[in-house]
Design an enzyme around this catalytic site. Structure first.
Site, mmCIF file in Angstrom:
data_model
loop_
_atom_site.group_PDB
_atom_site.id
_atom_site.type_symbol
_atom_site.label_atom_id
_atom_site.label_comp_id
_atom_site.label_asym_id
_atom_site.label_seq_id
_atom_site.Cartn_x
_atom_site.Cartn_y
_atom_site.Cartn_z
ATOM 1 N N TRP A 104 0.829 -1.212 0.000
ATOM 2 C CA TRP A 104 0.000 0.000 0.000
ATOM 3 C C TRP A 104 0.857 1.253 0.000
ATOM 4 C CZ3 TRP A 104 -4.283 -1.090 -1.955
ATOM 5 C CH2 TRP A 104 -4.947 -2.278 -1.650
ATOM 6 N N ASP A 174 -1.601 6.327 6.669
ATOM 7 C CA ASP A 174 -2.695 5.467 6.220
ATOM 8 C C ASP A 174 -2.944 4.475 7.365
ATOM 9 O OD1 ASP A 174 -4.293 3.504 5.173
ATOM 10 O OD2 ASP A 174 -3.041 3.096 3.419
ATOM 11 N N LYS A 198 -12.588 -1.961 7.612
ATOM 12 C CA LYS A 198 -11.984 -2.874 8.592
ATOM 13 C C LYS A 198 -12.630 -2.636 9.962
ATOM 14 C CE LYS A 198 -8.546 -2.957 5.402
ATOM 15 N NZ LYS A 198 -8.304 -4.033 4.449
#
Ligand code: PMP
Length: 362
Positions: A104, A174, A198
């Site tokens: 990511w 992030d 999540k």
């Protein structure tokens, strides 16, 4: 229907009580005779949902007054574009630095290069992203508009236990796969973002928490809907938002508050992770993917000494009600994602299954 323990990495398991409440409200919200997703995003009912999200996030994450909370479309990856579009102008050479601790982070840095100069300041690639690299703040390009990190690496199962400090250069994180799972001092960050899927609710939106003074100098080509200022000025309603996702988040946040907040959930998350890591550490069959010092509390990754055992492990686990344990394709092996909504019993059931499987196969 028999309930399973869902270890999927995201979209992920939500608290049972939240799912039941949503089901109950679905056709008839607050005795309106209509569902919430059927009514205007400018209705007083939805305004209340939005203000619940604001106040609960502020309280649960202890967000200081000089930060704004935004709800933006496009999930976490849209922030890989929004962050450079909004912040690169803080550097006269439009430079940003990225610390790559997994896929990511690499993607975020590549996206930034569309808009300016994006540097890899540090990378964990040499270790196969199994550990967080050492950082030397003195080596940072001083022209950096910001430094971007991924606080928890969903694929490899690593996390930052302590965050680096770059003085006046803002830290952007992030936090998609760990937001609200542990205490974070927000004041150490210029900006934090997290996709909802999540710990917060359904996929498709992101929460952005940004320090006020960083907003207002977006690059000229920034689309209006990606400009943080547009979002702030419109209370994230510049266009029709995903009312359902925000309603679900409001329920998840109420649940978290009822459970006792972030302190309580952090202690529970530590215990949950320990239950599974203890099995891995004592095993001759399983090997942990990430280095112990950097282990994630949210994504427990492990592999098999004998690769032939992976497929039977995943299949037998699924037959035992332990769902979605396959590791990410880039990493292989198995992964148990144990976000806030996973109860301790789910981790105990997995640990017992792992012990039984090892007994049968050694
Ligand atoms: N960052 C992290 C840390 C993630 O775990 C994910 C999704 N797994 C993303 C970004 C991408 O999220 P989205 O699909 O919402 O763009």
């Amino acid at each position: 229907m028999s309930q399973v323990f869902n270890f999927g990495a995201g979209p992920a398991m939500l608290p049972r009580a939240v799912m039941e409440k949503a089901q109950k409200d679905f056709l008839n919200y607050n005795n309106l005779g209509a569902g919430l997703i059927e009514i205007s995003h400018r209705s007083s009912e939805f305004e209340e949902v939005l203000s619940d999200c604001d106040s609960l996030l502020k309280e649960l994450a202890t967000i200081p007054d000089n930060y704004k909370i935004l709800y933006m479309h496009g999930g976490a990856q849209m922030q890989f574009s929004a962050v450079p579009l909004n912040l690169l102008n803080l550097s006269s050479s439009k430079t940003a630095s990225y610390i790559e601790t997994g896929t990511w982070g690499v993607k975020a840095r590549k996206e930034c290069s569309r808009f300016g100069r994006s540097l890899t300041f540090a990378s964990g690639a040499k270790s196969g992203f199994t550990e967080i690299p050492k950082i030397d703040p003195a080596a940072l390009e001083p022209e950096s508009a910001y430094v971007h990190i991924t606080s928890n690496n969903t694929l490899y199962g690593t996390r930052w236990t302590a965050f680096p400090d770059f003085g006046d250069i803002p830290l952007v994180a992030d936090m998609t796969s760990e937001f609200l799972s542990r205490k974070i001092d927000i004041s150490k960050f210029g900006l934090i973002f997290a996709g909802l899927q999540k710990n917060l609710g359904p996929a498709g939106l992101a929460v952005v928490i940004v320090r006020e003074d960083l907003v207002g100098s977006a690059l000229q080509q920034t689309p209006a809907l990606l400009d943080y200022k547009t979002c702030i000025d419109s209370h994230s309603l510049a266009n029709t938002t995903n009312t359902f996702a925000l309603y679900m988040m409001s329920l998840v946040l109420k649940w978290l508050k009822q459970e006792g907040g972030v302190d309580v959930i952090e202690a529970r998350n530590e215990l949950k992770a320990k239950i599974i890591y203890e099995v891995i550490d004592a095993s001759n069959l399983y090997t942990g993917v990430s280095r112990q010092k950097d282990r994630s509390m949210m994504n427990v990754t492990f592999n098999f000494q004998n690769q032939d055992l992976l497929a039977p492990f995943i299949n037998q686990a699924e037959s035992s009600g332990l769902y979605a344990l396959k590791g990410h394709r880039d990493v292989g092996g198995a992964r148990a994602s144990i976000y806030n909504a996973m109860p301790i019993e789910g981790c105990e059931a997995l640990a017992q299954f792992m012990l039984d499987f090892e007994k049968k196969n050694s």
